[in-house]
Design a protein around this motif. Structure first.
Motif, PDB file in Angstrom:
ATOM      1  N   VAL A 150       0.868  -1.172   0.000  1.00  0.00           N
ATOM      2  CA  VAL A 150       0.000   0.000   0.000  1.00  0.00           C
ATOM      3  C   VAL A 150       0.908   1.226   0.000  1.00  0.00           C
ATOM      4  CG1 VAL A 150      -1.741   1.334   1.236  1.00  0.00           C
ATOM      5  CG2 VAL A 150      -1.874  -1.164   1.221  1.00  0.00           C
ATOM      6  N   THR A 151       0.735   2.087  -0.992  1.00  0.00           N
ATOM      7  CA  THR A 151       1.553   3.285  -1.101  1.00  0.00           C
ATOM      8  C   THR A 151       0.660   4.503  -1.255  1.00  0.00           C
ATOM      9  OG1 THR A 151       1.788   2.851  -3.487  1.00  0.00           O
ATOM     10  CG2 THR A 151       3.585   2.128  -2.051  1.00  0.00           C
ATOM     11  N   LEU A 152       1.153   5.668  -0.799  1.00  0.00           N
ATOM     12  CA  LEU A 152       0.383   6.903  -0.815  1.00  0.00           C
ATOM     13  C   LEU A 152       1.245   8.045  -1.341  1.00  0.00           C
ATOM     14  CD1 LEU A 152      -0.107   5.392   2.255  1.00  0.00           C
ATOM     15  CD2 LEU A 152      -2.095   6.918   2.108  1.00  0.00           C
ATOM     16  N   GLY A 153       0.681   8.827  -2.263  1.00  0.00           N
ATOM     17  CA  GLY A 153       1.402   9.984  -2.784  1.00  0.00           C
ATOM     18  C   GLY A 153       1.057  10.264  -4.228  1.00  0.00           C
ATOM     19  N   SER A 204      -2.912  10.130  -4.206  1.00  0.00           N
ATOM     20  CA  SER A 204      -3.537   8.832  -4.436  1.00  0.00           C
ATOM     21  C   SER A 204      -3.061   7.780  -3.439  1.00  0.00           C
ATOM     22  CB  SER A 204      -3.245   8.346  -5.861  1.00  0.00           C
ATOM     23  OG  SER A 204      -1.855   8.195  -6.071  1.00  0.00           O
ATOM     24  N   ILE A 205      -3.886   6.750  -3.284  1.00  0.00           N
ATOM     25  CA  ILE A 205      -3.544   5.571  -2.498  1.00  0.00           C
ATOM     26  C   ILE A 205      -3.656   4.365  -3.418  1.00  0.00           C
ATOM     27  CG2 ILE A 205      -5.924   5.421  -1.622  1.00  0.00           C
ATOM     28  CD1 ILE A 205      -4.732   4.108   0.913  1.00  0.00           C
ATOM     29  N   LYS A 206      -2.651   3.496  -3.395  1.00  0.00           N
ATOM     30  CA  LYS A 206      -2.591   2.374  -4.340  1.00  0.00           C
ATOM     31  C   LYS A 206      -2.275   1.078  -3.610  1.00  0.00           C
ATOM     32  CE  LYS A 206       0.784   2.267  -7.453  1.00  0.00           C
ATOM     33  NZ  LYS A 206       1.499   2.550  -8.719  1.00  0.00           N
ATOM     34  N   LEU A 255      -6.178   1.666  -7.523  1.00  0.00           N
ATOM     35  CA  LEU A 255      -5.721   2.991  -7.109  1.00  0.00           C
ATOM     36  C   LEU A 255      -6.914   3.925  -7.009  1.00  0.00           C
ATOM     37  CD1 LEU A 255      -2.752   5.103  -8.359  1.00  0.00           C
ATOM     38  CD2 LEU A 255      -5.056   5.976  -8.736  1.00  0.00           C
ATOM     39  N   TYR A 256      -6.861   4.808  -6.006  1.00  0.00           N
ATOM     40  CA  TYR A 256      -7.868   5.862  -5.882  1.00  0.00           C
ATOM     41  C   TYR A 256      -7.157   7.186  -5.649  1.00  0.00           C
ATOM     42  CZ  TYR A 256     -11.895   8.612  -4.465  1.00  0.00           C
ATOM     43  OH  TYR A 256     -12.853   9.582  -4.405  1.00  0.00           O
TER      44      TYR A 256
END
Length: 370
Positions: free
Chosen positions: A116-119, A179-181, A195-196
């Motif tokens: 889970v990644t954010l950016g 975004s969060i993926k 992804l959102y």
């Protein structure tokens, strides 16, 4: 085959966004890495005139990146990735991007459950199809071999106003802000992701948002992928514009030959404009230091885009000076229907559109990585 694998790895470093999905390395580390490309290009018809110019970031983008991982124990890792894209000719950041406009994210990776990644990060048109090795542009032509043509009426926001169809299927590395993926681990050769991207509009959760999904299957020499992305663009004083993309692709690797096939589409839900393309490509490592590749692409717009269409052929010859550095010769030819004006992706000058239905680019360049 050794050099082919190294070459694919160099091009995949184009984003390094997929590295976390393949499992973080053991222990803690911070790595500085990058790609550099420069050369001389001849354009047969750029705004009605021939042009010979210095051009960079073509076969691969010019990138400077910082990535890191921290072992948190129990198969869990913290990761980050910061990537800047710049012009080698001027040393400046690419116009329209911030310092880490190419990638900027932080997240967690589980060996068992995925990441889970954010950016600011790539959607799955890039992650699943391009990094899935289903786009010939990875090894044949680079930026010049992504999708563009006589389709400016598609009017994708954020692209140069003189060429609003550049990279219309997002596979040259378009990102989604805020975004969060999630990316699953590979199970039996299958993996998927979602992804959102948050729109950030108070009182309207769905305004200006983005969604993307992707799925991949890899089994030895064969692989295939599918992806879908929808991005809603907000511009002050103007209605929201929705751009939808989907694509499917596949590849097959023989001993020293790789073949690819790809179909991608775009639709502007605001004006009804739509484009579809199909392409087939391949590359042959006929010597440990020599590789040749070719790709054929056909693009077709709908009635809103005057039913314009374009054929494009790209060829490239690579010579591997070392495991890191390559020199290459490239040729790209695009032909449109009569009455339309050819435009090869990457001809970024405001008057770069051909004055007629054909455009040719010949290029000699050098690419290295670190």
């Amino acid at each position: 085959m050794k050099y082919l694998a190294l070459w694919c790895a160099a091009l995949s470093a184009f984003a390094v966004a997929q590295a976390h999905a393949e499992g973080a390395p053991a222990g803690n580390s911070v790595t500085i890495y990058g790609l550099l490309d420069a050369g001389v290009s001849y354009v047969s018809n750029e705004g009605g005139s021939k042009n010979v110019k210095f051009d960079d970031g073509i076969f691969v983008p010019n990138l400077l990146g910082f990535k890191g991982t921290e072992d948190l124990g129990g198969g869990l890792h913290a990761v980050f990735n910061l990537v800047d894209q710049f012009s080698l000719g001027t040393g400046s950041i690419i116009s329209g991007q911030g310092l880490f406009g190419r990638n900027a994210y932080v997240g967690l990776v589980s060996d068992r459950y995925g990441s889970v990644t954010l950016g600011n990060q790539y959607d799955f048109m890039t992650d699943s199809l391009f990094f899935g090795h289903d786009d010939a542009a990875m090894e044949v032509g680079g930026l010049y071999n992504f999708r563009a043509g006589p389709f400016s009426k598609i009017a994708i926001p954020g692209n140069p106003p003189f060429a609003q169809q550049f990279d219309w299927d997002r596979m040259a590395g378009a990102t989604v802000n805020s975004s969060i993926k999630y990316q699953s681990p590979s199970v039996g050769g299958f993996k998927f992701g979602a992804l959102y991207g948050f729109g950030g509009v108070p009182g309207s959760f769905g305004s200006g948002n983005s969604v993307s999904f992707g799925a991949n299957y890899d089994n030895g020499p064969f692989g295939m992928a599918a992806a879908y992305t929808e991005v809603k663009y907000l511009t002050a004083g103007a209605p929201e514009v929705g751009i939808r993309n989907w694509g499917v692709g596949a590849h097959y690797r023989f001993d020293n030959i790789t073949t690819t096939a790809l179909v991608t589409t775009v639709r502007n839900t605001s004006n009804g404009g739509a484009i579809a393309e199909g392409e087939v490509g391949g590359n042959w490592l006929f010597d440990p230091q020599w590789q040749i590749g070719a790709d054929y692409m056909y693009m077709k717009g709908d009635a809103f885009l005057n039913n314009n269409h374009a054929h494009q052929i790209t060829t490239v010859l690579d010579y591997f000076l070392s495991k890191r550095t390559t020199v290459y010769v490239e040729g790209v030819y695009q032909r449109t229907n009569d009455g339309a004006q050819a435009l090869i992706n990457g001809v970024l000058d405001a008057d770069g559109t051909s004055s007629g239905p054909s455009q040719f680019i010949g290029r000699v360049g050098v690419e290295t990585r670190f």
